[in-house]
Scaffold this active site. Structure first.
Site, PDB file in Angstrom:
ATOM      1  N   GLU A   1       3.849  -4.813   7.664  1.00 18.67           N
ATOM      2  CA  GLU A   1       2.903  -3.825   8.209  1.00 18.67           C
ATOM      3  C   GLU A   1       3.138  -3.538   9.686  1.00 18.67           C
ATOM      4  O   GLU A   1       3.007  -2.402  10.139  1.00 18.67           O
ATOM      5  CB  GLU A   1       1.455  -4.304   8.011  1.00 18.67           C
ATOM      6  CG  GLU A   1       0.940  -4.179   6.590  1.00 18.67           C
ATOM      7  CD  GLU A   1       1.164  -5.429   5.760  1.00 18.67           C
ATOM      8  OE1 GLU A   1       2.058  -6.223   6.103  1.00 18.67           O
ATOM      9  OE2 GLU A   1       0.446  -5.602   4.769  1.00 18.67           O
TER      10      GLU A   1
ATOM     11  N   ALA B   1       0.847  -1.192   0.000  1.00 12.79           N
ATOM     12  CA  ALA B   1       0.000   0.000   0.000  1.00 12.79           C
ATOM     13  C   ALA B   1       0.882   1.241   0.000  1.00 12.79           C
ATOM     14  O   ALA B   1       1.974   1.238   0.587  1.00 12.79           O
ATOM     15  CB  ALA B   1      -0.895  -0.009   1.234  1.00 12.79           C
TER      16      ALA B   1
ATOM     17  N   GLU C   1      -0.421  -9.277  -0.856  1.00 10.72           N
ATOM     18  CA  GLU C   1      -1.860  -9.605  -0.852  1.00 10.72           C
ATOM     19  C   GLU C   1      -2.400  -9.682  -2.287  1.00 10.72           C
ATOM     20  O   GLU C   1      -3.278 -10.487  -2.589  1.00 10.72           O
ATOM     21  CB  GLU C   1      -2.626  -8.570  -0.023  1.00 10.72           C
ATOM     22  CG  GLU C   1      -2.313  -8.731   1.472  1.00 10.72           C
ATOM     23  CD  GLU C   1      -2.895  -7.632   2.327  1.00 10.72           C
ATOM     24  OE1 GLU C   1      -2.586  -6.442   2.057  1.00 10.72           O
ATOM     25  OE2 GLU C   1      -3.638  -7.930   3.275  1.00 10.72           O
TER      26      GLU C   1
ATOM     27  N   GLY D   1       0.524  -5.104   0.908  1.00  6.25           N
ATOM     28  CA  GLY D   1      -0.530  -5.169  -0.108  1.00  6.25           C
ATOM     29  C   GLY D   1      -0.025  -5.784  -1.413  1.00  6.25           C
ATOM     30  O   GLY D   1      -0.808  -6.402  -2.150  1.00  6.25           O
TER      31      GLY D   1
HETATM   32  N1  CAA Z   1       4.521   3.396  -0.129  1.00 10.09           N
HETATM   33  C1  CAA Z   1       4.952   4.578  -0.607  1.00 10.09           C
HETATM   34  N2  CAA Z   1       6.220   4.793  -1.050  1.00 10.09           N
HETATM   35  C2  CAA Z   1       7.074   3.760  -1.006  1.00 10.09           C
HETATM   36  C3  CAA Z   1       6.707   2.502  -0.509  1.00 10.09           C
HETATM   37  C4  CAA Z   1       5.345   2.331  -0.067  1.00 10.09           C
HETATM   38  N3  CAA Z   1       4.868   1.160   0.381  1.00 10.09           N
HETATM   39  N4  CAA Z   1       7.776   1.672  -0.570  1.00 10.09           N
HETATM   40  C5  CAA Z   1       8.784   2.408  -1.093  1.00 10.09           C
HETATM   41  N5  CAA Z   1       8.356   3.665  -1.346  1.00 10.09           N
HETATM   42  C6  CAA Z   1       9.138   4.780  -1.894  1.00 10.09           C
HETATM   43  C7  CAA Z   1      10.132   5.317  -0.887  1.00 10.09           C
HETATM   44  O1  CAA Z   1       9.512   6.218   0.001  1.00 10.09           O
HETATM   45  C8  CAA Z   1      11.147   5.977  -1.797  1.00 10.09           C
HETATM   46  O2  CAA Z   1      10.632   7.215  -2.203  1.00 10.09           O
HETATM   47  P1  CAA Z   1      11.587   8.516  -2.274  1.00 10.09           P
HETATM   48  O3  CAA Z   1      12.613   8.168  -3.347  1.00 10.09           O
HETATM   49  O4  CAA Z   1      10.667   9.616  -2.678  1.00 10.09           O
HETATM   50  O5  CAA Z   1      12.214   8.672  -0.948  1.00 10.09           O
HETATM   51  C9  CAA Z   1      11.160   5.044  -3.016  1.00 10.09           C
HETATM   52  O6  CAA Z   1       9.941   4.305  -2.967  1.00 10.09           O
HETATM   53  C10 CAA Z   1      12.308   4.046  -2.986  1.00 10.09           C
HETATM   54  O7  CAA Z   1      12.294   3.422  -1.728  1.00 10.09           O
HETATM   55  P2  CAA Z   1      13.645   3.053  -0.937  1.00 10.09           P
HETATM   56  O8  CAA Z   1      14.647   4.163  -1.135  1.00 10.09           O
HETATM   57  O9  CAA Z   1      13.264   2.715   0.448  1.00 10.09           O
HETATM   58  O10 CAA Z   1      14.120   1.807  -1.796  1.00 10.09           O
HETATM   59  P3  CAA Z   1      14.877   0.506  -1.325  1.00 10.09           P
HETATM   60  O11 CAA Z   1      15.074  -0.303  -2.561  1.00 10.09           O
HETATM   61  O12 CAA Z   1      16.076   0.846  -0.522  1.00 10.09           O
HETATM   62  O13 CAA Z   1      13.863  -0.244  -0.306  1.00 10.09           O
HETATM   63  C11 CAA Z   1      11.737  -1.226   0.306  1.00 10.09           C
HETATM   64  C12 CAA Z   1      12.703  -0.792  -0.824  1.00 10.09           C
HETATM   65  C13 CAA Z   1      12.326  -2.381   1.109  1.00 10.09           C
HETATM   66  C14 CAA Z   1      10.489  -1.702  -0.434  1.00 10.09           C
HETATM   67  C15 CAA Z   1      11.439  -0.051   1.249  1.00 10.09           C
HETATM   68  O14 CAA Z   1      11.115   1.078   0.473  1.00 10.09           O
HETATM   69  C16 CAA Z   1      10.284  -0.310   2.180  1.00 10.09           C
HETATM   70  O15 CAA Z   1      10.481  -0.908   3.225  1.00 10.09           O
HETATM   71  N6  CAA Z   1       9.039   0.130   1.817  1.00 10.09           N
HETATM   72  C17 CAA Z   1       7.876  -0.008   2.636  1.00 10.09           C
HETATM   73  C18 CAA Z   1       7.330  -1.408   2.592  1.00 10.09           C
HETATM   74  C19 CAA Z   1       6.110  -1.567   3.480  1.00 10.09           C
HETATM   75  O16 CAA Z   1       6.096  -1.257   4.650  1.00 10.09           O
HETATM   76  N7  CAA Z   1       4.999  -2.079   2.876  1.00 10.09           N
HETATM   77  C20 CAA Z   1       3.754  -2.318   3.558  1.00 10.09           C
HETATM   78  C21 CAA Z   1       2.872  -1.124   3.463  1.00 10.09           C
HETATM   79  S1  CAA Z   1       1.347  -1.308   4.362  1.00 10.09           S
HETATM   80  C22 CAA Z   1       0.426  -2.372   3.383  1.00 10.09           C
HETATM   81  O17 CAA Z   1       0.815  -2.757   2.334  1.00 10.09           O
HETATM   82  C23 CAA Z   1      -0.928  -2.908   3.711  1.00 10.09           C
HETATM   83  C24 CAA Z   1      -1.870  -2.503   4.653  1.00 10.09           C
HETATM   84  O18 CAA Z   1      -2.949  -3.009   4.524  1.00 10.09           O
HETATM   85  C25 CAA Z   1      -1.646  -1.555   5.738  1.00 10.09           C
END
Ligand code: CAA
Length: 254
Positions: free
Chosen positions: A130, A64, A110, A107
């Site tokens: 999450e 998400a 999912e 997500g």
């Molecule tokens: N939402 C929004 N932006 C995201 C994102 C997400 N889930 N995941 C990555 N991005 C963005 C980052 O903010 C970053 O943006 P900026 O360049 O503007 O700063 C860009 O993508 C690149 O990200 P990273 O620099 O962090 O890239 P990386 O390759 O080093 O790491 C990653 C990748 C491991 C996916 C890391 O970005 C991360 O941990 N992301 C979050 C993952 C997460 O927590 N997902 C679950 C979300 S909640 C959900 O899905 C369900 C729900 O029902 C609540």
């Protein structure tokens, strides 16, 4: 600006590519609605027999879009537009194959759980992080993951937020095959091509029947299997005739 690409790389096969590479294909509301719309189009088009869903080499989807999460009010997964999009994806009746490279998180994972076959590139990483942002899976993950992996593996993933690699995903049944990164989409398209040659009506009914295994008591789904009217279709007659006449079948989906 579009957040997905849609292509028809082979007869009967649609390829949907999530296309927000800078956001690791995070599932913004716009992206989810576009995916649901592309699947609605694929459903309405009789020429489409199977759909492949993929991201890029760094991420299938990082989940998400955290930046769209409101600080208060209704949780994002309860918002009507998103719910409708998830429902459309969930109800897509034709086969949906995921080709997963890089991160498939939250997500994003999912979304994979709504696919019918999963091919993982060697760099794939699956996870439910999450809890690290004080949330938990809100688009079916807490229910579909344990049904697929069993309680303990699902708990391990959802409670720790740790990722599993492609080999573990295959071992645990979250992916059916692991390929080199640059071959996962081709392999998914190859499988889609095989499915596209089968009777579309039989394939559609078979998908519905298999999904029943996750939803209904065995007695009920077995009796529905027996009630299926597939034997009365033109495709069934054609399949039998083609076998006897030693020629390829020409299925019409009727
Ligand atoms: N939402 C929004 N932006 C995201 C994102 C997400 N889930 N995941 C990555 N991005 C963005 C980052 O903010 C970053 O943006 P900026 O360049 O503007 O700063 C860009 O993508 C690149 O990200 P990273 O620099 O962090 O890239 P990386 O390759 O080093 O790491 C990653 C990748 C491991 C996916 C890391 O970005 C991360 O941990 N992301 C979050 C993952 C997460 O927590 N997902 C679950 C979300 S909640 C959900 O899905 C369900 C729900 O029902 C609540």
């Amino acid at each position: 600006m579009k957040t997905i690409k849609v292509a028809r790389p082979a007869d009967g096969v649609t390829l949907i590519t999530l296309d927000r590479p800078k956001a690791r294909n995070a599932l913004s509301k716009a992206l989810l609605i576009e995916v649901a719309g592309a699947l609605d189009d694929a459903e309405a088009d009789d020429a489409v027999r199977c759909v492949v869903l993929t991201g890029d080499e760094r991420a299938f989807s990082a989940g998400a879009d955290i930046k769209e999460m409101p600080e208060g009010g209704i949780p994002m997964w309860a918002e009507a537009g998103r719910l409708k999009a998830w429902k459309s994806i969930e109800r897509f009746p034709k086969p949906l194959i995921a080709a997963v490279n890089g991160y498939a998180l939250g997500g994003g994972c999912e979304l994979i759980l709504l696919c019918d076959i999963v091919i993982a590139g060697e760099n794939a990483r699956f996870g439910f992080p999450e809890v690290k942002i004080a949330a938990f899976p809100g688009d079916g993950g807490t229910q579909r993951l344990p049904r697929l992996l069993g309680k303990f593996r699902a708990m391990m993933m959802i409670l720790t937020g740790d990722f599993i690699d492609a080999a573990t995903a295959q071992d645990w049944g979250l992916a059916v095959e692991v390929t080199p990164v640059d071959q996962s989409v081709d392999r998914a398209l190859e499988i889609a091509g095989t499915i596209a040659q089968n009777s579309p009506i039989a394939v559609r009914m078979a998908k519905a029947e298999v999904l029943m295994a996750f939803e209904k008591p065995l007695d009920e789904s077995l009796s529905m299997e027996r009630q299926m009217l597939l034997w009365q279709t033109e495709d069934h007659d054609e399949g039998i005739a083609a076998f006897i006449e030693k020629r390829p079948p020409r299925f019409k989906g009727r």
